[in-house]
Design a protein around this motif. Structure first.
Motif, PDB file in Angstrom:
ATOM      1  N   LEU A  41       0.840  -1.200   0.000  1.00  0.00           N
ATOM      2  CA  LEU A  41       0.000   0.000   0.000  1.00  0.00           C
ATOM      3  C   LEU A  41       0.872   1.245   0.000  1.00  0.00           C
ATOM      4  O   LEU A  41       1.936   1.272   0.620  1.00  0.00           O
ATOM      5  N   SER A  42       0.408   2.268  -0.663  1.00  0.00           N
ATOM      6  CA  SER A  42       1.047   3.573  -0.562  1.00  0.00           C
ATOM      7  C   SER A  42       0.646   4.199   0.767  1.00  0.00           C
ATOM      8  O   SER A  42      -0.304   3.758   1.412  1.00  0.00           O
ATOM      9  N   ARG A  43       1.356   5.235   1.157  1.00  0.00           N
ATOM     10  CA  ARG A  43       1.018   5.900   2.429  1.00  0.00           C
ATOM     11  C   ARG A  43      -0.429   6.367   2.434  1.00  0.00           C
ATOM     12  O   ARG A  43      -1.131   6.223   3.412  1.00  0.00           O
ATOM     13  N   ARG A  44      -0.865   6.968   1.336  1.00  0.00           N
ATOM     14  CA  ARG A  44      -2.273   7.342   1.112  1.00  0.00           C
ATOM     15  C   ARG A  44      -2.637   6.690  -0.210  1.00  0.00           C
ATOM     16  O   ARG A  44      -2.313   7.202  -1.270  1.00  0.00           O
ATOM     17  N   HIS A  45      -3.297   5.544  -0.159  1.00  0.00           N
ATOM     18  CA  HIS A  45      -3.495   4.712  -1.342  1.00  0.00           C
ATOM     19  C   HIS A  45      -4.771   5.045  -2.114  1.00  0.00           C
ATOM     20  O   HIS A  45      -4.737   5.301  -3.299  1.00  0.00           O
ATOM     21  N   PHE A  46      -5.916   4.994  -1.423  1.00  0.00           N
ATOM     22  CA  PHE A  46      -7.187   5.321  -2.072  1.00  0.00           C
ATOM     23  C   PHE A  46      -8.141   5.929  -1.072  1.00  0.00           C
ATOM     24  O   PHE A  46      -7.915   5.877   0.130  1.00  0.00           O
ATOM     25  N   MET A  47      -9.218   6.497  -1.591  1.00  0.00           N
ATOM     26  CA  MET A  47     -10.260   7.012  -0.712  1.00  0.00           C
ATOM     27  C   MET A  47     -11.622   6.596  -1.263  1.00  0.00           C
ATOM     28  O   MET A  47     -11.768   6.364  -2.465  1.00  0.00           O
ATOM     29  N   VAL A  48     -12.569   6.497  -0.369  1.00  0.00           N
ATOM     30  CA  VAL A  48     -13.960   6.236  -0.736  1.00  0.00           C
ATOM     31  C   VAL A  48     -14.729   7.499  -0.398  1.00  0.00           C
ATOM     32  O   VAL A  48     -14.671   7.985   0.740  1.00  0.00           O
ATOM     33  N   VAL A  49     -15.407   8.053  -1.399  1.00  0.00           N
ATOM     34  CA  VAL A  49     -16.168   9.287  -1.206  1.00  0.00           C
ATOM     35  C   VAL A  49     -17.623   9.046  -1.575  1.00  0.00           C
ATOM     36  O   VAL A  49     -17.932   8.210  -2.427  1.00  0.00           O
ATOM     37  N   ARG A  50     -18.483   9.780  -0.920  1.00  0.00           N
ATOM     38  CA  ARG A  50     -19.905   9.693  -1.235  1.00  0.00           C
ATOM     39  C   ARG A  50     -20.249  10.769  -2.251  1.00  0.00           C
ATOM     40  O   ARG A  50     -19.870  11.928  -2.090  1.00  0.00           O
ATOM     41  N   GLU A  51     -20.935  10.357  -3.310  1.00  0.00           N
ATOM     42  CA  GLU A  51     -21.408  11.282  -4.337  1.00  0.00           C
ATOM     43  C   GLU A  51     -22.898  11.031  -4.523  1.00  0.00           C
ATOM     44  O   GLU A  51     -23.290  10.092  -5.203  1.00  0.00           O
ATOM     45  N   GLY A  52     -23.708  11.853  -3.876  1.00  0.00           N
ATOM     46  CA  GLY A  52     -25.157  11.638  -3.900  1.00  0.00           C
ATOM     47  C   GLY A  52     -25.490  10.368  -3.149  1.00  0.00           C
ATOM     48  O   GLY A  52     -25.093  10.174  -2.007  1.00  0.00           O
ATOM     49  N   ALA A  53     -26.189   9.454  -3.822  1.00  0.00           N
ATOM     50  CA  ALA A  53     -26.547   8.178  -3.209  1.00  0.00           C
ATOM     51  C   ALA A  53     -25.471   7.121  -3.425  1.00  0.00           C
ATOM     52  O   ALA A  53     -25.553   6.024  -2.878  1.00  0.00           O
ATOM     53  N   ASP A  54     -24.451   7.430  -4.217  1.00  0.00           N
ATOM     54  CA  ASP A  54     -23.410   6.458  -4.571  1.00  0.00           C
ATOM     55  C   ASP A  54     -22.141   6.682  -3.775  1.00  0.00           C
ATOM     56  O   ASP A  54     -21.895   7.764  -3.241  1.00  0.00           O
ATOM     57  N   TYR A  55     -21.309   5.632  -3.739  1.00  0.00           N
ATOM     58  CA  TYR A  55     -19.963   5.721  -3.192  1.00  0.00           C
ATOM     59  C   TYR A  55     -18.990   5.442  -4.326  1.00  0.00           C
ATOM     60  O   TYR A  55     -19.231   4.579  -5.170  1.00  0.00           O
ATOM     61  N   VAL A  56     -17.891   6.198  -4.340  1.00  0.00           N
ATOM     62  CA  VAL A  56     -16.891   6.083  -5.395  1.00  0.00           C
ATOM     63  C   VAL A  56     -15.533   5.857  -4.752  1.00  0.00           C
ATOM     64  O   VAL A  56     -15.179   6.515  -3.767  1.00  0.00           O
ATOM     65  N   VAL A  57     -14.776   4.898  -5.319  1.00  0.00           N
ATOM     66  CA  VAL A  57     -13.397   4.704  -4.881  1.00  0.00           C
ATOM     67  C   VAL A  57     -12.512   5.501  -5.827  1.00  0.00           C
ATOM     68  O   VAL A  57     -12.707   5.484  -7.041  1.00  0.00           O
ATOM     69  N   ARG A  58     -11.552   6.237  -5.251  1.00  0.00           N
ATOM     70  CA  ARG A  58     -10.631   7.059  -6.042  1.00  0.00           C
ATOM     71  C   ARG A  58      -9.196   6.705  -5.643  1.00  0.00           C
ATOM     72  O   ARG A  58      -8.830   6.813  -4.474  1.00  0.00           O
ATOM     73  N   ASP A  59      -8.409   6.291  -6.621  1.00  0.00           N
ATOM     74  CA  ASP A  59      -7.002   6.024  -6.387  1.00  0.00           C
ATOM     75  C   ASP A  59      -6.290   7.357  -6.144  1.00  0.00           C
ATOM     76  O   ASP A  59      -6.591   8.359  -6.801  1.00  0.00           O
ATOM     77  N   ALA A  75     -10.957   5.918 -10.784  1.00  0.00           N
ATOM     78  CA  ALA A  75     -12.186   6.224 -10.048  1.00  0.00           C
ATOM     79  C   ALA A  75     -13.245   5.243 -10.530  1.00  0.00           C
ATOM     80  O   ALA A  75     -13.357   4.990 -11.734  1.00  0.00           O
ATOM     81  N   ALA A  76     -13.999   4.676  -9.600  1.00  0.00           N
ATOM     82  CA  ALA A  76     -15.042   3.713  -9.970  1.00  0.00           C
ATOM     83  C   ALA A  76     -16.172   3.764  -8.955  1.00  0.00           C
ATOM     84  O   ALA A  76     -15.930   3.826  -7.745  1.00  0.00           O
ATOM     85  N   ARG A  77     -17.410   3.733  -9.468  1.00  0.00           N
ATOM     86  CA  ARG A  77     -18.576   3.671  -8.584  1.00  0.00           C
ATOM     87  C   ARG A  77     -18.628   2.277  -7.982  1.00  0.00           C
ATOM     88  O   ARG A  77     -18.422   1.282  -8.669  1.00  0.00           O
ATOM     89  N   LEU A  78     -18.891   2.217  -6.684  1.00  0.00           N
ATOM     90  CA  LEU A  78     -18.933   0.943  -5.976  1.00  0.00           C
ATOM     91  C   LEU A  78     -20.361   0.426  -5.865  1.00  0.00           C
ATOM     92  O   LEU A  78     -21.290   1.203  -5.669  1.00  0.00           O
ATOM     93  N   HIS A  79     -20.484  -0.886  -5.984  1.00  0.00           N
ATOM     94  CA  HIS A  79     -21.760  -1.585  -5.826  1.00  0.00           C
ATOM     95  C   HIS A  79     -21.617  -2.599  -4.700  1.00  0.00           C
ATOM     96  O   HIS A  79     -20.494  -3.008  -4.362  1.00  0.00           O
ATOM     97  N   HIS A  80     -22.736  -3.028  -4.153  1.00  0.00           N
ATOM     98  CA  HIS A  80     -22.741  -3.999  -3.061  1.00  0.00           C
ATOM     99  C   HIS A  80     -21.893  -5.222  -3.431  1.00  0.00           C
ATOM    100  O   HIS A  80     -22.001  -5.767  -4.521  1.00  0.00           O
ATOM    101  N   ASN A  81     -21.008  -5.618  -2.531  1.00  0.00           N
ATOM    102  CA  ASN A  81     -20.100  -6.763  -2.652  1.00  0.00           C
ATOM    103  C   ASN A  81     -18.961  -6.558  -3.637  1.00  0.00           C
ATOM    104  O   ASN A  81     -18.286  -7.521  -3.999  1.00  0.00           O
ATOM    105  N   ASP A  82     -18.705  -5.324  -4.090  1.00  0.00           N
ATOM    106  CA  ASP A  82     -17.534  -5.078  -4.933  1.00  0.00           C
ATOM    107  C   ASP A  82     -16.271  -5.325  -4.117  1.00  0.00           C
ATOM    108  O   ASP A  82     -16.183  -4.949  -2.946  1.00  0.00           O
TER     109      ASP A  82
END
Length: 124
Positions: A41-59, A75-82
């Motif tokens: 892992l990098s020191r700061r690897h990724f973040m999960v942000v909320r965008e409206g009703a969705d969550y997005v993972v951002r490298d 960047a990718a929108r996350l779905h249940h069990n991703d």
């Protein structure tokens, strides 16, 4: 409430963090919200942000990239069990409350056969 789960080697949830409106940063050193001891892992690897009703993972320009279901994601929108792979660490995104009563050890069948839970078998 959405949850980010750290999966152990056996596929069971080892740790979990609830996701709300504030971004959650994942990495191996301070300052991050989710600190994981993984040299991949990098020191700061990724973040999960909320965008409206969705969550997005951002490298976060990580050295080894962030992968969602085997595909590199800036960047990718996350779905249940991703599944999110960062370094050597596997996470699972859940868009509802995680059942913490799930067995922490894999189920076994005759002759030491491992039985995968259906939701984990779909992640492979």
């Amino acid at each position: 409430m959405a949850t980010l789960c750290l999966l152990g080697n056996d596929g069971a949830t080892a740790k979990q963090w609830e996701l709300a409106d504030a971004p959650v940063t994942v990495g191996r050193s301070d300052p991050v919200d989710v600190k994981v001891d993984d040299e991949g892992l990098s020191r700061r690897h990724f973040m999960v942000v909320r965008e409206g009703a969705d969550y997005v993972v951002r490298d976060l320009s990580s050295r080894n990239g962030t992968w969602v279901h085997g595909h590199r994601a800036v960047a990718a929108r996350l779905h249940h069990n991703d599944c999110v792979l960062a370094g050597h660490t596997l996470f699972r995104f859940c868009d509802d409350k995680v059942d913490t009563t799930v067995a922490s050890q894999p189920l076994s069948g005759p002759h030491g056969t491992r039985i995968l839970r259906p939701e984990l078998a779909q992640m492979e």
